[in-house]
Design a protein around this motif. Structure first.
Motif, mmCIF file in Angstrom:
data_model
loop_
_atom_site.group_PDB
_atom_site.id
_atom_site.type_symbol
_atom_site.label_atom_id
_atom_site.label_comp_id
_atom_site.label_asym_id
_atom_site.label_seq_id
_atom_site.Cartn_x
_atom_site.Cartn_y
_atom_site.Cartn_z
ATOM 1 N N MET A 1 0.798 -1.148 0.235
ATOM 2 C CA MET A 1 -0.120 0.030 -0.008
ATOM 3 C C MET A 1 0.922 1.392 -0.157
ATOM 4 N N HIS A 2 0.299 2.320 -0.446
ATOM 5 C CA HIS A 2 1.089 3.711 -0.488
ATOM 6 C C HIS A 2 1.315 4.076 0.830
ATOM 7 N N PRO A 3 2.789 4.442 1.181
ATOM 8 C CA PRO A 3 2.954 4.755 2.561
ATOM 9 C C PRO A 3 2.554 6.114 2.995
ATOM 10 N N ASN A 4 1.788 6.823 2.188
ATOM 11 C CA ASN A 4 1.442 8.182 2.836
ATOM 12 C C ASN A 4 0.039 7.903 3.492
ATOM 13 N N PRO A 5 -0.033 8.286 5.036
ATOM 14 C CA PRO A 5 -1.067 7.956 5.764
ATOM 15 C C PRO A 5 -2.338 8.983 5.231
ATOM 16 N N ALA A 6 -2.231 9.697 4.410
ATOM 17 C CA ALA A 6 -3.503 10.625 4.169
ATOM 18 C C ALA A 6 -4.215 9.812 3.124
ATOM 19 N N TYR A 7 -3.682 8.885 2.545
ATOM 20 C CA TYR A 7 -4.455 7.979 1.791
ATOM 21 C C TYR A 7 -4.929 6.825 2.474
ATOM 22 N N ARG A 8 -5.261 6.789 3.743
ATOM 23 C CA ARG A 8 -5.953 5.682 4.485
ATOM 24 C C ARG A 8 -7.499 6.373 4.713
ATOM 25 N N HIS A 9 -8.209 5.326 5.041
ATOM 26 C CA HIS A 9 -9.588 5.666 5.307
ATOM 27 C C HIS A 9 -10.182 4.691 6.328
ATOM 28 N N ALA A 10 -10.427 5.189 7.590
ATOM 29 C CA ALA A 10 -10.770 4.706 8.761
ATOM 30 C C ALA A 10 -12.185 3.782 8.584
ATOM 31 N N ASP A 11 -13.053 4.167 7.511
ATOM 32 C CA ASP A 11 -14.210 3.779 7.293
ATOM 33 C C ASP A 11 -14.114 2.129 6.755
ATOM 34 N N ARG A 12 -14.343 0.961 7.629
ATOM 35 C CA ARG A 12 -14.277 -0.315 7.276
ATOM 36 C C ARG A 12 -15.387 -0.456 6.206
ATOM 37 N N ALA A 13 -16.454 -0.142 6.357
ATOM 38 C CA ALA A 13 -17.624 -0.190 5.716
ATOM 39 C C ALA A 13 -17.314 0.100 4.069
ATOM 40 N N LEU A 14 -16.565 1.319 3.959
ATOM 41 C CA LEU A 14 -15.941 1.859 2.865
ATOM 42 C C LEU A 14 -15.173 0.740 2.003
ATOM 43 N N ARG A 15 -14.339 -0.051 2.689
ATOM 44 C CA ARG A 15 -13.301 -0.916 2.327
ATOM 45 C C ARG A 15 -14.377 -2.107 1.697
ATOM 46 N N GLU A 16 -15.278 -2.713 2.490
ATOM 47 C CA GLU A 16 -15.987 -3.515 1.933
ATOM 48 C C GLU A 16 -17.051 -3.325 0.887
ATOM 49 N N ASP A 17 -17.309 -2.136 0.964
ATOM 50 C CA ASP A 17 -18.410 -1.583 -0.344
ATOM 51 C C ASP A 17 -17.375 -1.787 -1.577
ATOM 52 N N ILE A 18 -15.975 -1.320 -1.433
ATOM 53 C CA ILE A 18 -15.201 -1.533 -2.519
ATOM 54 C C ILE A 18 -14.816 -2.980 -3.027
ATOM 55 N N VAL A 19 -14.945 -3.874 -2.049
ATOM 56 C CA VAL A 19 -14.736 -5.166 -2.330
ATOM 57 C C VAL A 19 -16.026 -5.786 -2.973
ATOM 58 N N GLU A 20 -17.237 -4.994 -2.542
ATOM 59 C CA GLU A 20 -18.503 -5.656 -2.918
ATOM 60 C C GLU A 20 -18.727 -5.309 -4.644
ATOM 61 N N GLN A 21 -18.360 -3.801 -4.750
ATOM 62 C CA GLN A 21 -18.569 -3.257 -5.689
ATOM 63 C C GLN A 21 -17.776 -3.888 -6.899
ATOM 64 N N VAL A 22 -16.666 -3.959 -6.783
ATOM 65 C CA VAL A 22 -15.657 -4.405 -7.859
ATOM 66 C C VAL A 22 -15.937 -6.140 -7.986
ATOM 67 N N GLY A 23 -15.790 -6.755 -6.805
ATOM 68 C CA GLY A 23 -16.337 -8.145 -7.109
ATOM 69 C C GLY A 23 -14.998 -9.018 -7.484
ATOM 70 N N PHE A 24 -14.024 -8.387 -7.858
ATOM 71 C CA PHE A 24 -12.892 -9.383 -8.643
ATOM 72 C C PHE A 24 -11.495 -8.967 -7.939
ATOM 73 N N GLY A 25 -10.694 -9.793 -7.670
ATOM 74 C CA GLY A 25 -9.440 -9.445 -7.377
ATOM 75 C C GLY A 25 -8.176 -10.371 -7.384
ATOM 76 N N THR A 26 -6.953 -10.355 -6.839
ATOM 77 C CA THR A 26 -6.226 -11.298 -6.799
ATOM 78 C C THR A 26 -5.530 -11.822 -5.544
ATOM 79 N N VAL A 27 -5.413 -13.328 -5.279
ATOM 80 C CA VAL A 27 -4.980 -13.781 -4.307
ATOM 81 C C VAL A 27 -3.491 -14.223 -4.428
ATOM 82 N N PHE A 28 -2.622 -13.827 -3.351
ATOM 83 C CA PHE A 28 -1.195 -14.171 -3.573
ATOM 84 C C PHE A 28 -0.718 -15.013 -2.391
ATOM 85 N N ALA A 29 -0.016 -15.846 -2.412
ATOM 86 C CA ALA A 29 0.744 -16.519 -1.486
ATOM 87 C C ALA A 29 1.989 -17.127 -1.824
#
Length: 201
Positions: A1-29
C-alpha cells in the motif's frame, strides 16, 4: 500500500463496499513452488471474512488451505496530467486509484460451503443486471453443475488485516481537486471523479 497516511480511510464499511462493488481481485501466497497468484471473484461476508474460488488446477489451490494469504481488490484508477494543475511546470503526472488489501489465514471450504458461495456470488451479480430475469443456478443441468464444482476449490479468508489506499489528491486545495475531477469527467473517468469530489478532503 502507498506509504502516505493521508491515503488511508478509517471506514471499514467503505473498504467492504469497494470489495462488493468490484467483486474481483487477486490472491497471493508463498508456496513451496515459489510465489503464486490467482485471479478470482471475491465476496465479502461482511463479518470479517472474504470468500473466493479457483480452478483446482491453479498452481495456488493445493497450497492455500491453512496458509496465510494476501488478497487485493483494485477499484477505479486514472492517470492525472501535470497540465491540469495551476502551475504544471512545478508538478509531474501521477496516478490516482483505490485499492484494498486483505491479509489472513485461509481455509478450504467443504463442498456444501462452496455451493452456497457460488449461489451467493451468482445472486449478487445477477441482481445487477438491469434487463431480464436474473439467472439462477437451479436453471442449469445439475450434472453440469456437479462437473464444474468438481473442478474448483472454494476458500474463506479470515481477514486479520485491512490495508487500503484511497489516493484522490488529498491535501491539495479544493479548487485543484475540482479542476482535476472536471478533467477526469471529460476523459470518461466519471467514477473516480465522483469519488474525488465525495471522499477526498
Amino acid at each position: 500500500m502507498h506509504p502516505n497516511p493521508a491515503y488511508r480511510h478509517a471506514d471499514r464499511a467503505l473498504r467492504e463496499d469497494i470489495v462488493e462493488q468490484v467483486g474481483f481481485g487477486t490472491v497471493f501466497a508463498s508456496t513451496p513452488d515459489g510465489p503464486r497468484v490467482a485471479h478470482v471473484p471475491i465476496v465479502s461476508t461482511r463479518d470479517g471474512a472474504i470468500q473466493f474460488h479457483m480452478a483446482k488446477a491453479n498452481g495456488l489451490a493445493r497450497h492455500l488451505d491453512g496458509a496465510t494469504a494476501l488478497a487485493v481488490v483494485n477499484g477505479p484508477d486514472t492517470y492525472v496530467s501535470a497540465r491540469w494543475y495551476d502551475e504544471p511546470n512545478s508538478h509531474v503526472p501521477t496516478w490516482d486509484y483505490l485499492a484494498v488489501e486483505m491479509e489472513g489465514p485461509v481455509r478450504q471450504m467443504a463442498e456444501e460451503g462452496l455451493r452456497a458461495h457460488l449461489e451467493d456470488l451468482t445472486g449478487r451479480h445477477e441482481a445487477r443486471i438491469a434487463d431480464g430475469e436474473p439467472w439462477r443456478m437451479a436453471e442449469a443441468d445439475p450434472a453440469h453443475i456437479d462437473k464444474l464444482v468438481r473442478g474448483i476449490t472454494g476458500f474463506e479468508m479470515e481477514v486479520k488485516a485491512w490495508r487500503e489506499t484511497i489516493k484522490l489528491h488529498q491535501g491539495k486545495p479544493e479548487r485543484v481537486r475540482a479542476r482535476i475531477a472536471d478533467r477526469l469527467d471529460e476523459q470518461g473517468a466519471g467514477a473516480i471523479a465522483h469519488l474525488m469530489r465525495t471522499l477526498a478532503s
